[in-house]
Design a protein around this motif. Structure first.
Motif, PDB file in Angstrom:
ATOM      1  N   THR A   1       0.836  -1.209   0.000  1.00 41.64           N
ATOM      2  CA  THR A   1       0.000   0.000   0.000  1.00 41.64           C
ATOM      3  C   THR A   1       0.865   1.252   0.000  1.00 41.64           C
TER       4      THR A   1
ATOM      5  N   SER B   1      -3.236   6.217  -7.856  1.00 41.74           N
ATOM      6  CA  SER B   1      -2.391   5.773  -6.741  1.00 41.74           C
ATOM      7  C   SER B   1      -3.248   5.317  -5.565  1.00 41.74           C
ATOM      8  N   ILE B   2      -4.324   6.028  -5.304  1.00 40.42           N
ATOM      9  CA  ILE B   2      -5.218   5.638  -4.209  1.00 40.42           C
ATOM     10  C   ILE B   2      -5.931   4.331  -4.548  1.00 40.42           C
TER      11      ILE B   2
ATOM     12  N   LEU C   1       1.348   4.712  -2.448  1.00 41.31           N
ATOM     13  CA  LEU C   1       1.160   6.059  -1.909  1.00 41.31           C
ATOM     14  C   LEU C   1       2.460   6.869  -1.913  1.00 41.31           C
TER      15      LEU C   1
ATOM     16  N   ALA D   1      -3.438   1.624  -4.054  1.00 39.46           N
ATOM     17  CA  ALA D   1      -3.166   1.403  -2.636  1.00 39.46           C
ATOM     18  C   ALA D   1      -4.287   0.593  -1.981  1.00 39.46           C
TER      19      ALA D   1
ATOM     20  N   LEU E   1      -3.131  11.027  -8.378  1.00 42.83           N
ATOM     21  CA  LEU E   1      -3.772  10.881  -7.069  1.00 42.83           C
ATOM     22  C   LEU E   1      -4.832   9.782  -7.094  1.00 42.83           C
TER      23      LEU E   1
END
Length: 142
Positions: free
Chosen positions: A12, A119-120, A16, A123, A116
């Motif tokens: 994760t 990537s989230i 991030l 994760a 953003l």
């Protein structure tokens, strides 16, 4: 085989890392953030190694696209300023802004939002113990 909680946590964090790195160092920080976490933990877990390569490749792709957009933006800004100065108008006084300049600035912001969001998403999937593959990524690191 069930992944250890530690593997999922580092998987994760490596996704991030691009966001964290970008927050610390705007230029290239996204690559450095993901790269540092991956290099520290890649030998501890095959899962973290796979996720790290994926995250680093995506961050490299975002960095290259941002660089290209910024170069185009700089060239456009230079031509715009050059023509305004030699045409005798003062672009700062007249607030005669060029729409194309703002559109390239907006592209950099769109790239940041895409970074953003993906990537989230990555994760979250890594936290579930699933491998994530970014939809657009230049696979530099094999």
């Amino acid at each position: 085989m069930e992944l250890q909680k530690d593997d999922r946590t580092w998987g994760t964090l490596v996704h991030l890392g691009g966001i964290i790195g970008h927050a610390l160092f705007a230029a290239g920080g996204n690559v450095i953030g993901a790269l540092v976490i991956w290099l520290l933990k890649k030998n501890d877990s095959a899962f973290v190694d796979r996720e790290g390569k994926e995250a680093v490749n995506f961050q490299i792709t975002i960095a290259i696209l941002s660089l290209i957009v910024n170069i185009i933006n700089g060239i456009r800004w230079g031509f715009w300023s050059f023509t305004r100065v030699f045409n005798g108008s003062n672009p700062w006084r007249n607030h005669d802004w060029n729409f194309e300049f703002f559109s390239t600035v907006a592209l950099v912001q769109i790239l940041w939002v895409l970074n953003l969001v993906f990537s989230i998403l990555a994760a979250v999937e890594a936290n579930k113990g699933k491998n994530y593959r970014y939809p657009v990524s230049w696979r530099v690191v094999k």
